[in-house]
Design an enzyme around this catalytic site. Structure first.
Site, PDB file in Angstrom:
ATOM      1  N   GLU A   1     -14.431  -6.117 -15.534  1.00  0.00           N
ATOM      2  CA  GLU A   1     -13.136  -6.542 -16.108  1.00  0.00           C
ATOM      3  C   GLU A   1     -12.298  -5.330 -16.508  1.00  0.00           C
ATOM      4  O   GLU A   1     -11.587  -5.343 -17.504  1.00  0.00           O
ATOM      5  CB  GLU A   1     -13.349  -7.505 -17.283  1.00  0.00           C
ATOM      6  CG  GLU A   1     -13.868  -8.844 -16.791  1.00  0.00           C
ATOM      7  CD  GLU A   1     -13.840  -9.950 -17.841  1.00  0.00           C
ATOM      8  OE1 GLU A   1     -13.052  -9.859 -18.788  1.00  0.00           O
ATOM      9  OE2 GLU A   1     -14.595 -10.912 -17.668  1.00  0.00           O
TER      10      GLU A   1
HETATM   11  C1  LIG Z   1     -22.779  -7.462 -13.006  1.00  0.00           C
HETATM   12  C2  LIG Z   1     -21.437  -7.434 -12.357  1.00  0.00           C
HETATM   13  C3  LIG Z   1     -20.649  -8.562 -12.368  1.00  0.00           C
HETATM   14  C4  LIG Z   1     -19.396  -8.553 -11.735  1.00  0.00           C
HETATM   15  N1  LIG Z   1     -18.671  -9.715 -11.670  1.00  0.00           N
HETATM   16  C5  LIG Z   1     -17.560  -9.744 -10.884  1.00  0.00           C
HETATM   17  C6  LIG Z   1     -16.895 -10.973 -10.614  1.00  0.00           C
HETATM   18  O1  LIG Z   1     -17.260 -12.037 -11.131  1.00  0.00           O
HETATM   19  N2  LIG Z   1     -15.838 -10.963  -9.757  1.00  0.00           N
HETATM   20  C7  LIG Z   1     -15.399  -9.809  -9.172  1.00  0.00           C
HETATM   21  O2  LIG Z   1     -14.428  -9.872  -8.409  1.00  0.00           O
HETATM   22  N3  LIG Z   1     -15.990  -8.629  -9.430  1.00  0.00           N
HETATM   23  C8  LIG Z   1     -17.072  -8.568 -10.255  1.00  0.00           C
HETATM   24  N4  LIG Z   1     -17.703  -7.383 -10.484  1.00  0.00           N
HETATM   25  C9  LIG Z   1     -17.127  -6.153  -9.959  1.00  0.00           C
HETATM   26  C10 LIG Z   1     -16.576  -5.282 -11.053  1.00  0.00           C
HETATM   27  O3  LIG Z   1     -15.385  -5.821 -11.528  1.00  0.00           O
HETATM   28  C11 LIG Z   1     -16.410  -3.855 -10.487  1.00  0.00           C
HETATM   29  O4  LIG Z   1     -17.692  -3.288 -10.501  1.00  0.00           O
HETATM   30  C12 LIG Z   1     -15.433  -3.032 -11.266  1.00  0.00           C
HETATM   31  O5  LIG Z   1     -14.135  -3.483 -11.027  1.00  0.00           O
HETATM   32  C13 LIG Z   1     -15.494  -1.559 -10.884  1.00  0.00           C
HETATM   33  O6  LIG Z   1     -15.384  -1.401  -9.518  1.00  0.00           O
HETATM   34  P1  LIG Z   1     -16.471  -0.545  -8.720  1.00  0.00           P
HETATM   35  O7  LIG Z   1     -17.796  -0.914  -9.220  1.00  0.00           O
HETATM   36  O8  LIG Z   1     -16.216  -0.659  -7.286  1.00  0.00           O
HETATM   37  O9  LIG Z   1     -16.213   0.943  -9.200  1.00  0.00           O
HETATM   38  P2  LIG Z   1     -15.159   2.047  -8.567  1.00  0.00           P
HETATM   39  O10 LIG Z   1     -13.846   1.420  -8.509  1.00  0.00           O
HETATM   40  O11 LIG Z   1     -15.786   2.535  -7.316  1.00  0.00           O
HETATM   41  O12 LIG Z   1     -15.226   3.079  -9.687  1.00  0.00           O
HETATM   42  C14 LIG Z   1     -16.269   4.050  -9.799  1.00  0.00           C
HETATM   43  C15 LIG Z   1     -15.954   4.955 -10.992  1.00  0.00           C
HETATM   44  O13 LIG Z   1     -14.691   5.610 -10.772  1.00  0.00           O
HETATM   45  C16 LIG Z   1     -13.803   5.336 -11.832  1.00  0.00           C
HETATM   46  N5  LIG Z   1     -12.451   5.207 -11.281  1.00  0.00           N
HETATM   47  C17 LIG Z   1     -12.038   4.425 -10.264  1.00  0.00           C
HETATM   48  N6  LIG Z   1     -10.718   4.566 -10.058  1.00  0.00           N
HETATM   49  C18 LIG Z   1     -10.282   5.453 -10.971  1.00  0.00           C
HETATM   50  C19 LIG Z   1      -9.015   6.018 -11.274  1.00  0.00           C
HETATM   51  N7  LIG Z   1      -7.910   5.678 -10.621  1.00  0.00           N
HETATM   52  N8  LIG Z   1      -8.950   6.880 -12.287  1.00  0.00           N
HETATM   53  C20 LIG Z   1     -10.044   7.207 -12.999  1.00  0.00           C
HETATM   54  N9  LIG Z   1     -11.258   6.727 -12.765  1.00  0.00           N
HETATM   55  C21 LIG Z   1     -11.390   5.852 -11.757  1.00  0.00           C
HETATM   56  C22 LIG Z   1     -14.300   4.048 -12.444  1.00  0.00           C
HETATM   57  O14 LIG Z   1     -13.927   3.905 -13.795  1.00  0.00           O
HETATM   58  C23 LIG Z   1     -15.803   4.210 -12.308  1.00  0.00           C
HETATM   59  O15 LIG Z   1     -16.278   4.998 -13.352  1.00  0.00           O
HETATM   60  C24 LIG Z   1     -18.938  -7.371 -11.121  1.00  0.00           C
HETATM   61  C25 LIG Z   1     -19.728  -6.227 -11.137  1.00  0.00           C
HETATM   62  C26 LIG Z   1     -20.977  -6.256 -11.723  1.00  0.00           C
HETATM   63  C27 LIG Z   1     -21.813  -5.012 -11.667  1.00  0.00           C
END
Ligand SMILES: Cc1cc2nc3c(=O)[nH]c(=O)nc-3n(C[C@H](O)[C@H](O)[C@H](O)COP(=O)(O)OP(=O)(O)OC[C@H]3O[C@@H](n4cnc5c(N)ncnc54)[C@H](O)[C@@H]3O)c2cc1C
Length: 645
Positions: free
Chosen positions: A419
């Protein structure tokens, strides 16, 4: 768009998703502008007696159900929530807590929805994850806010009663950057055809109906863009390919879901084409309160366990709570529980009374609640010593009380990621914090642009800043008797008022120093936001203590003490953050990170064996970035849309 997303495109997608109007007053917006409007949150609106009665009745039922019918150790052991528990939640009406009675739900207020989530979440984190994914981001909220009356009549009674819902945004290559979305919704006769693969959908392994985000290609009669759809999960072409397992929240039914030419009728589109992210983001403006509600529950639980354990456990001749090092931690845990609850209560009552725009407050509550909640549980583990690291099942097998501290920490960790990760929340809130500046001086800050636009902007900026800047020099916080009606909390409100003006000046200095490049100064922006969060928390603590004093006079003195304790601690954090704004290692760290990424220190990695083996971190078939292209979403603007799933 997905195969070639430039920084500008990502930024445009994010900016378009943002709610640009401020219809109601916002404490948070004013705070960042140096205008400490305590009057916007204090005194807090009273709760409607009917809502309180209904909420208390439901909480009592939920508590009884949890204690008598749900075994948290069973959920942890089997890594799933038993069907009978899900059925029981349905019978209680827990799936429809947020849905109004008119559509067959319980119609709980935000305050009571929060409390119910906290109750369920403390019993087992997977329960609150199920409930909040279902109704904070699942089908109900977007339909309540953006659905047509027909859509509401059709779907809300179902999701309120027994249809589990999920929210499908994330993909392998789409996390914080939805502009990269590869799933498509191709217009066909009577509707759309959805194709793509969605990752990590909570409830996605057992859902009945879901919200899906997919790209509609631009075309004849189609404005295109990321759009939101209600999709019955038994539609042809939907398949759950994998149930994901995590560090914590072991009982959640989280999926990889494939959509293979799935037909969805046009009437299932929520809002217009291209409005998908805006819908998700607006939904989260309030929906985001669910997560800090769970963190509040955990912080209150940590206070209870910390107290009980530190009184009972004797080492070196005293209960450990009497050793200074442990006492310091207990004071932090208790104060944080109060501060978090205050923040949540302030934002939630504003949401219920519809008397304020709470998008900044809710975002801060998410950011602050997840960060502080994590620290609180980490300290609890430390206080519990070896037992903190031991599983509840193991404790039980040895005949001890099965306190699930290690599980709580594991379950809590994800709150800093989903979120909207902490990094993304910093950027999202920073964007809102500088909104006024962008409105008056945005064209000046951006390099290039039309000369006439820049001249017009210079005029606007001159008019605004000649009035605004002098206001930051003096304020109520400098008057020795101001806020005296708050008793012992008055000095802290004076500090917060001065802090708000200092914060606004710091934002202005940052803007003049780095101009459009300010958005790349993420560490600086993060500190600004953290200062704002602490100041909001202090103000909320004062307002909440006052509310408790009014509503429960016998607790007035204790609430004041806790608020003062919290403010003392928060003030120290604010002072440290202000110091670090201009005295830090940010430049050195950034340069070092670039060298590290270039491989200069690879020798440092010698002498280990990496258990992750070989293979791609992200499969090639879903990876969209090409070498040599700048693909990252720029901070600030772009990141806002990443605060969704
Ligand atoms: C248990 C669990 C439940 C979830 N439930 C849902 C769900 O119900 N529906 C759904 O759609 N998604 C869901 N998600 C997905 C979740 O919302 C994403 O994991 C989250 O949005 C982060 O995306 P990512 O993991 O791809 O990380 P990335 O976007 O790959 O980020 C990796 C790291 O880089 C940082 N980062 C990325 N972009 C930037 C930037 N511009 N500036 C600075 N730092 C940055 C992030 O903060 C993070 O530390 C879930 C994930 C998990 C693990």
């Amino acid at each position: 768009m997905s195969s070639n997303v430039s920084e500008r495109q990502a930024r445009e997608v994010a900016e378009a998703a943002r709610e640009s109007e401020w219809g109601l007053p916002s404490f948070g917006k004013e705070l960042f502008l140096g205008n400490f409007r305590l009057d916007l949150i204090h005194p807090q609106p009273s709760s409607d007696p009917g809502a309180v009665q209904k909420g208390e009745r439901f909480l009592a039922q939920l508590r009884e159900f949890l204690e008598s019918d749900v075994d948290p150790l069973e959920i942890e052991r089997d890594a799933r929530i038993p069907d009978r528990v899900i059925e029981g939640l349905k019978r209680l009406g827990a799936l429809g807590m947020k849905v109004s009675e008119e559509y067959g739900g319980l119609g709980l207020s935000q305050v009571y929805y929060n409390r119910a989530l906290a109750l369920a979440g403390v019993w087992h984190g997977s329960l609150s994850a199920l409930l909040s994914a279902h109704q904070s981001i699942g089908v109900a909220e977007p339909l309540r806010l953006f659905g047509t009356e027909e859509q509401r009549r059709k779907w809300l009674p179902l999701v309120a009663r027994d249809h589990i819902s999920a929210f499908l945004l994330t993909e392998s290559d789409v996390g914080s950057d939805p502009a990269r979305m590869a799933s498509t919704a191709t217009p066909v006769q009577g509707g759309y055809e959805l194709t793509g693969q969605k990752l990590w959908a909570t409830n996605g392994a057992i859902a009945d109906v879901v919200v899906v985000m997919a790209q509609v290609p631009k075309g004849d009669g189609h404005r295109g863009g990321i759009s939101a759809f209600v999709l019955p999960y038994d539609s042809d072409g939907v398949s759950v390919e994998h149930r994901n397992q995590f560090m914590g929240l072991r009982g959640i039914e989280n999926s990889v879901t494939r959509l293979d030419h799935v037909f969805v009728p046009e009437e299932n589109r929520i809002g217009r084409e291209g409005e998908g992210l805006k819908i998700a983001l607006t939904t989260l403006n309030t929906g985001r309160l669910a997560l800090p509600a769970i963190c509040v529950g955990m912080a209150k639980w940590a206070t209870k366990v910390g107290r009980e354990w530190s009184t009972e456990r004797v080492q070196w001749g005293r209960p450990i709570g009497k050793h200074d090092a442990v006492a310091q931690k207990l004071a932090f845990i208790g104060a944080s529980a109060f501060g978090l609850e205050a923040m949540l209560d302030v934002a939630s009552r504003l949401a219920d009374s519809k008397s304020g725009d709470i998008r900044i407050e809710a975002a801060i509550a998410k950011l602050y609640g997840s960060e502080m909640g994590w620290k609180v549980l980490d300290e609890l583990i430390q206080i519990r010593g070896g037992r903190g690291y031991e599983t509840a099942a193991s404790l039980k097998a040895r005949g001890e009380k099965p306190v699930p501290a290690e599980q709580a920490l594991r379950d809590m960790r994800i709150n800093r990621i989903f979120e909207g990760s902490t990094e993304i929340m910093h950027l999202l809130i920073a964007r809102e914090a500088v909104d006024q500046h962008l409105q008056v001086a945005g064209d000046l800050l951006e390099p290039g642009g039309e000369v006439k636009d820049r001249i017009a902007a210079a005029g606007r900026a001159g008019a605004f800043y000649s009035k605004w800047l002098p206001q930051l020099a003096v304020g109520k916080g400098q008057l020795p008797r101001s806020y005296d009606e708050l008793g012992a909390l008055a000095p802290y409100m004076r500090f917060a008022e001065r802090g708000s003006r200092r914060l606004a000046r710091s934002i202005f200095y940052g803007m003049t120093r780095w101009q459009a490049k300010l958005e790349y100064r993420q560490a600086f922006l993060g500190r600004l936001v953290d200062i704002g969060a602490e100041l909001f928390a202090m103000a909320a603590a004062a307002a909440y203590a006052d509310t408790i004093g009014r509503e429960q006079p016998e607790r007035r003195a204790e609430a004041q003490e806790l608020a003062e304790l919290f403010c003392r601690q928060a003030k120290r954090r604010v002072e440290a953050l202000f110091g670090e704004l201009w005295d830090n290692e940010d430049d050195a760290n950034r340069a070092a990170a670039a060298r590290l990424l270039d491989g200069r220190y690879r020798w440092l990695e010698d002498g280990i064996v990496d258990p992750s083996g070989t293979g791609p971190m992200i499969p090639d078939e879903v990876k969209q970035s090409a070498a040599g292209e700048v693909k990252e979403s720029a901070a600030g603007e772009a990141a806002r849309a990443g605060a969704l799933g």
